[in-house]
Design a protein around this motif. Structure first.
Motif, PDB file in Angstrom:
ATOM      1  N   GLY B 148      33.847  41.748  44.513  1.00 32.59           N
ATOM      2  CA  GLY B 148      33.328  41.291  43.230  1.00 32.59           C
ATOM      3  C   GLY B 148      34.022  41.912  42.032  1.00 32.59           C
ATOM      4  O   GLY B 148      33.801  41.500  40.893  1.00 32.59           O
ATOM      5  N   GLU B 149      34.877  42.908  42.286  1.00 31.85           N
ATOM      6  CA  GLU B 149      35.602  43.549  41.180  1.00 31.85           C
ATOM      7  C   GLU B 149      36.524  42.518  40.528  1.00 31.85           C
ATOM      8  O   GLU B 149      37.152  41.707  41.226  1.00 31.85           O
ATOM      9  CB  GLU B 149      36.436  44.719  41.744  1.00 31.85           C
ATOM     10  CG  GLU B 149      37.176  45.519  40.702  1.00 31.85           C
ATOM     11  CD  GLU B 149      36.298  46.583  40.044  1.00 31.85           C
ATOM     12  OE1 GLU B 149      35.058  46.497  40.174  1.00 31.85           O
ATOM     13  OE2 GLU B 149      36.849  47.482  39.402  1.00 31.85           O
ATOM     14  N   VAL B 150      36.597  42.556  39.215  1.00 34.51           N
ATOM     15  CA  VAL B 150      37.449  41.596  38.494  1.00 34.51           C
ATOM     16  C   VAL B 150      38.646  42.337  37.911  1.00 34.51           C
ATOM     17  O   VAL B 150      38.492  43.359  37.248  1.00 34.51           O
ATOM     18  CB  VAL B 150      36.638  40.893  37.367  1.00 34.51           C
ATOM     19  CG1 VAL B 150      37.537  39.967  36.555  1.00 34.51           C
ATOM     20  CG2 VAL B 150      35.484  40.118  37.977  1.00 34.51           C
ATOM     21  N   LEU B 151      39.837  41.822  38.222  1.00 37.81           N
ATOM     22  CA  LEU B 151      41.076  42.446  37.722  1.00 37.81           C
ATOM     23  C   LEU B 151      41.742  41.505  36.739  1.00 37.81           C
ATOM     24  O   LEU B 151      41.839  40.293  36.992  1.00 37.81           O
ATOM     25  CB  LEU B 151      42.060  42.676  38.873  1.00 37.81           C
ATOM     26  CG  LEU B 151      41.937  43.938  39.682  1.00 37.81           C
ATOM     27  CD1 LEU B 151      40.992  43.698  40.838  1.00 37.81           C
ATOM     28  CD2 LEU B 151      43.294  44.340  40.214  1.00 37.81           C
ATOM     29  N   ALA B 152      42.225  42.073  35.638  1.00 44.20           N
ATOM     30  CA  ALA B 152      42.998  41.285  34.687  1.00 44.20           C
ATOM     31  C   ALA B 152      44.472  41.424  35.046  1.00 44.20           C
ATOM     32  O   ALA B 152      45.021  42.518  34.996  1.00 44.20           O
ATOM     33  CB  ALA B 152      42.740  41.788  33.271  1.00 44.20           C
ATOM     34  N   LEU B 153      45.068  40.326  35.477  1.00 40.57           N
ATOM     35  CA  LEU B 153      46.484  40.344  35.857  1.00 40.57           C
ATOM     36  C   LEU B 153      47.164  39.181  35.150  1.00 40.57           C
ATOM     37  O   LEU B 153      46.896  38.016  35.436  1.00 40.57           O
ATOM     38  CB  LEU B 153      46.652  40.200  37.371  1.00 40.57           C
ATOM     39  CG  LEU B 153      46.026  41.298  38.242  1.00 40.57           C
ATOM     40  CD1 LEU B 153      46.035  40.903  39.704  1.00 40.57           C
ATOM     41  CD2 LEU B 153      46.780  42.612  38.059  1.00 40.57           C
ATOM     42  N   GLY B 154      48.041  39.493  34.215  1.00 43.23           N
ATOM     43  CA  GLY B 154      48.698  38.426  33.458  1.00 43.23           C
ATOM     44  C   GLY B 154      47.718  37.735  32.534  1.00 43.23           C
ATOM     45  O   GLY B 154      46.873  38.375  31.911  1.00 43.23           O
ATOM     46  N   ASP B 155      47.803  36.393  32.526  1.00 38.37           N
ATOM     47  CA  ASP B 155      46.939  35.646  31.625  1.00 38.37           C
ATOM     48  C   ASP B 155      45.539  35.450  32.179  1.00 38.37           C
ATOM     49  O   ASP B 155      44.643  35.013  31.476  1.00 38.37           O
ATOM     50  CB  ASP B 155      47.558  34.257  31.374  1.00 38.37           C
ATOM     51  CG  ASP B 155      48.848  34.371  30.579  1.00 38.37           C
ATOM     52  OD1 ASP B 155      48.941  35.291  29.744  1.00 38.37           O
ATOM     53  OD2 ASP B 155      49.762  33.560  30.813  1.00 38.37           O
ATOM     54  N   ASP B 156      45.374  35.748  33.449  1.00 34.06           N
ATOM     55  CA  ASP B 156      44.110  35.415  34.099  1.00 34.06           C
ATOM     56  C   ASP B 156      43.384  36.652  34.616  1.00 34.06           C
ATOM     57  O   ASP B 156      43.954  37.741  34.685  1.00 34.06           O
ATOM     58  CB  ASP B 156      44.362  34.472  35.278  1.00 34.06           C
ATOM     59  CG  ASP B 156      44.705  33.063  34.795  1.00 34.06           C
ATOM     60  OD1 ASP B 156      44.025  32.589  33.870  1.00 34.06           O
ATOM     61  OD2 ASP B 156      45.683  32.501  35.317  1.00 34.06           O
ATOM     62  N   THR B 157      42.136  36.418  35.006  1.00 34.36           N
ATOM     63  CA  THR B 157      41.386  37.456  35.711  1.00 34.36           C
ATOM     64  C   THR B 157      41.169  36.978  37.143  1.00 34.36           C
ATOM     65  O   THR B 157      41.037  35.766  37.389  1.00 34.36           O
ATOM     66  CB  THR B 157      40.025  37.726  35.054  1.00 34.36           C
ATOM     67  OG1 THR B 157      39.307  36.504  34.998  1.00 34.36           O
ATOM     68  CG2 THR B 157      40.170  38.335  33.687  1.00 34.36           C
ATOM     69  N   TYR B 158      41.141  37.937  38.048  1.00 36.25           N
ATOM     70  CA  TYR B 158      41.025  37.604  39.473  1.00 36.25           C
ATOM     71  C   TYR B 158      39.862  38.401  40.069  1.00 36.25           C
ATOM     72  O   TYR B 158      39.690  39.583  39.746  1.00 36.25           O
ATOM     73  CB  TYR B 158      42.318  37.961  40.221  1.00 36.25           C
ATOM     74  CG  TYR B 158      43.501  37.145  39.748  1.00 36.25           C
ATOM     75  CD1 TYR B 158      43.905  36.007  40.445  1.00 36.25           C
ATOM     76  CD2 TYR B 158      44.214  37.509  38.596  1.00 36.25           C
ATOM     77  CE1 TYR B 158      44.988  35.250  40.003  1.00 36.25           C
ATOM     78  CE2 TYR B 158      45.283  36.764  38.151  1.00 36.25           C
ATOM     79  CZ  TYR B 158      45.672  35.629  38.856  1.00 36.25           C
ATOM     80  OH  TYR B 158      46.727  34.892  38.424  1.00 36.25           O
ATOM     81  N   THR B 159      39.112  37.770  40.948  1.00 34.24           N
ATOM     82  CA  THR B 159      37.953  38.422  41.570  1.00 34.24           C
ATOM     83  C   THR B 159      38.282  38.779  43.024  1.00 34.24           C
ATOM     84  O   THR B 159      38.851  37.959  43.749  1.00 34.24           O
ATOM     85  CB  THR B 159      36.736  37.477  41.549  1.00 34.24           C
ATOM     86  OG1 THR B 159      36.521  37.075  40.202  1.00 34.24           O
ATOM     87  CG2 THR B 159      35.484  38.172  42.068  1.00 34.24           C
ATOM     88  N   VAL B 160      37.926  39.998  43.383  1.00 38.65           N
ATOM     89  CA  VAL B 160      38.132  40.425  44.775  1.00 38.65           C
ATOM     90  C   VAL B 160      37.033  39.791  45.630  1.00 38.65           C
ATOM     91  O   VAL B 160      35.855  40.067  45.442  1.00 38.65           O
ATOM     92  CB  VAL B 160      38.080  41.963  44.891  1.00 38.65           C
ATOM     93  CG1 VAL B 160      38.211  42.384  46.365  1.00 38.65           C
ATOM     94  CG2 VAL B 160      39.174  42.601  44.049  1.00 38.65           C
TER      95      VAL B 160
END
Lengths: 230, 402
Positions: B148-160
């Protein structure tokens, strides 16, 4: 019966100016059940004779016979001297020289273990000897927990354990007071009488000479029989 | 009567402390082997996991794990048309480092070929495979990212959405899996300002020409259009799976004739990785391990020698009493073996308890334990020789000297 016979033993240390003739044709006999004293000043050759009889330091010439078997012939060992030592000779020293990491009981059993004797009967034999020498209740103690006299009794028990034909003792009472020293010498006589062992003792203690059957005196590598008390 | 054990009975604490010290040395010898095996496993983990028969990479390069490799976008389709090829899929990977919260997060991003591969075959220990084609990640547990952790990578955010165990790159960094397109977007992201400057630079260069450039100018100004230079970079490789029974060598030969790519079998890619990434480490670790073994041997020899010296008087007495040579040898050797055995036992215990806490994987198999066990046995036996020689030289008449 002759337990040990030494004939015409010669031993020289050093060369040239430092040469010392420690034994110069020494001959002696100790019989089974006999207690023999070796007297003499320091450097007279007593210890050299003791090591020759103990098969530790063979002479250059001469013969040593143990219970009728010639074990050193003209300076040459006849057979395995270490095996003869562990089975037939017991040693007692000025200091008890007990193994410090073994209890009194284990020290006595060690002499049996070296002769490949292990098991319950060796426990019984060790206890029997410790009882015989009056330290039966101290068997579980380490040497450092015993008095000097007790240590020496345990050392004698160890020397007796494999039922040797000869016990060699090098000043065994030197570290003891006169009372305890005399007790040890009397113990040797008791052992000799009861076990049939020949006991040869190097000593300086003239107060206990009445204990011995035969007394030899050494000087400058020569041995002379000075007295026979029994 | 075991004299060696009876002797140690009186000096338990000292002996235990010595065995403990030796155990630490043996543990390091054990760790060296485990670290090397960890390096090999980490290095080949991805190659093994991707399950490709052939790795098709940029011409004359050694593939994405060794150096930068880019392949043309249409390569995937070209490969699918080759006889014997069952599937071809793009593959992108690179290691990135981003600030996440209060810490630097170093991770290796790997693209999964959506929709065929959603990460279902990964060793998931929590969560689920990818369900959406975008903005979802499967991360290795070593990265410390919870579900559920959210990472900001580039232009987007990604959820584990899923967690794996032990999925590490050849550098030992935790791997995150995203769809191939997301992976490329993450790996080739450019900041908006960089994109603006690129557009302005192109407009300036266009204005300096005498071309009728209105159409081109409109395109450059339209932010929805994608500039070739800013286009998401092509994949690093294409992974090929062959049909059952298809001849690997024949397909390899066909692809070797293509002028823009180089092809490796999975085994060749694996060998390249091991030679390139692990070889130097292997030599270094091997050398260090040999030195450590030597040091251990010397330490054991010194300890046993000193233990023998401390028993000089007792050994002289034993010899005077007519003890066989074997009794004296056993006294020294048994203590050496006990010391080595206890030390080794402690090393194994340490390996079980402490090695999993190491930052890099320490992989120890039964063979490694057995190998170090045999090494300890040999070391202790050889080291005991110094003590044995010393013991055998002790004259029994020493006792009479007082």
């Amino acid at each position: 019966m002759e337990a040990v016979r030494a004939e015409n033993l010669h031993k020289t240390y050093g060369h040239g100016d430092t040469e010392v003739k420690a034994l110069r044709g020494v001959s002696m006999v100790a019989h089974a059940g006999e207690v023999v004293a070796l007297l003499g000043p320091s450097g007279s050759g007593k210890s050299t004779l003791l090591t020759a009889l103990g098969l530790l330091n063979p002479p250059e010439r001469g013969t040593v016979t143990l219970m009728g078997e010639r074990v050193i012939d003209e300076g040459r060992a006849q057979g395995d001297l270490a095996a003869l030592r562990r089975a037939r000779i017991g040693f007692v020293f000025q200091k008890s020289n007990l193994i410090p990491f073994l209890t009194a009981h284990e020290n006595v059993r060690l002499a049996l273990a070296l002769n490949d004797r292990e098991g319950p009967e060796t426990h019984a034999r060790a206890q029997e000897l410790l009882d015989y020498l009056g330290v039966g209740k101290r068997g579980g103690h380490f040497p450092e927990e015993l008095s000097g006299g007790e240590q020496q009794r345990v050392a004698i028990a160890r020397a007796l354990a494999p039922a040797p034909q000869l016990i060699l003792a090098d000043e065994p009472t030197a570290a003891l007071d006169s009372h305890r020293g005399r007790a040890v010498m009397e113990l040797f006589r008791q052992v000799a009488r009861e076990q049939g062992t020949a006991v040869v003792v190097v000593t300086h203690d003239h107060r206990t000479l009445d204990v011995f059957d035969t007394i030899y005196e050494m000087e400058d590598g020569l041995l002379s029989r000075s007295a026979q008390t029994a | 009567m075991n004299l060696a054990i009876l002797d140690l009975r009186r000096q338990k604490a000292r002996f235990a402390a010595t065995a403990l010290g030796l155990g630490l040395l043996f543990a390091i010898v054990l760790a060296m082997g485990g670290i090397y095996r960890g390096l090999v496993e980490d290095a080949t983990l991805l190659v093994d996991h991707m399950g490709a028969d052939l790795w098709v990479v940029q011409r004359d390069t050694r593939g994405p794990f060794a150096e930068r490799s880019t392949v043309p976008p249409e390569l995937e389709d070209r490969l699918r048309s080759v006889a014997g090829v069952a599937s071809a899929r793009s593959f992108s990977t690179a290691t990135i480092q981003r600030v996440h919260g209060a810490r630097n997060l170093r991770m290796t991003v790997v693209g999964l070929s959506w929709p065929e591969d959603r990460g279902g075959a990964l060793p998931l220990v929590a969560g689920r495979p990818l369900r959406d084609p975008h903005r979802e990640l499967i991360a290795d547990r070593s990265l410390g990212l919870p579900l559920g952790e959210v990472l900001a990578l580039g232009d987007d955010t990604y959820t584990v959405v899923g967690l794996t165990q032990g999925m590490l790159s050849s550098g030992g960094d935790g791997v995150v899996f995203a769809t191939e397109l997301d992976a490329r977007a993450i790996l080739n992201w450019l900041a908006p300002e960089a994109r603006r400057l690129e557009r302005e630079g192109r407009l300036a260069r266009l204005a300096a020409t005498d071309l009728d450039s209105r159409a081109l100018e409109d395109r450059l100004k339209d932010e929805r259009s994608v500039l070739p230079v800013l286009d998401p970079a092509p994949a690093n490789a294409v992974l090929v799976r062959l049909r059952p029974g298809a001849p690997l060598a024949e397909v390899e030969r066909t692809l070797a004739g293509w002028p823009d790519v180089t092809v490796y079998s999975a085994q060749e890619q694996r060998d390249l990785l091991l030679k390139g990434v692990v070889e130097k480490s292997r030599k270094q670790i091997g050398l260090f391990r040999a030195l450590l073994s030597l040091v251990s041997g010397i330490v054991v020899a010194l300890i046993l020698y000193n233990m023998t010296v401390a028993k000089t008087h007792d050994i002289a007495l034993l010899k005077l009493m007519g003890a066989r040579v074997s009794v004296v040898v056993k006294l020294v050797l048994n203590q050496g073996l006990l010391l080595g055995g206890l030390g080794y036992g402690f090393a194994v215990f340490l390996a079980q308890v402490a090695f999993p806490l190491f930052p890099r994987r320490v992989v120890l198999g039964a063979g490694e334990y057995l190998g170090v066990g045999v090494l300890v046995l040999v070391l202790v036996t050889v080291a005991s020789l110094a003590g044995i020689v010393r013991a055998l030289r002790i004259p029994p008449t020493l006792i009479l000297a007082g």
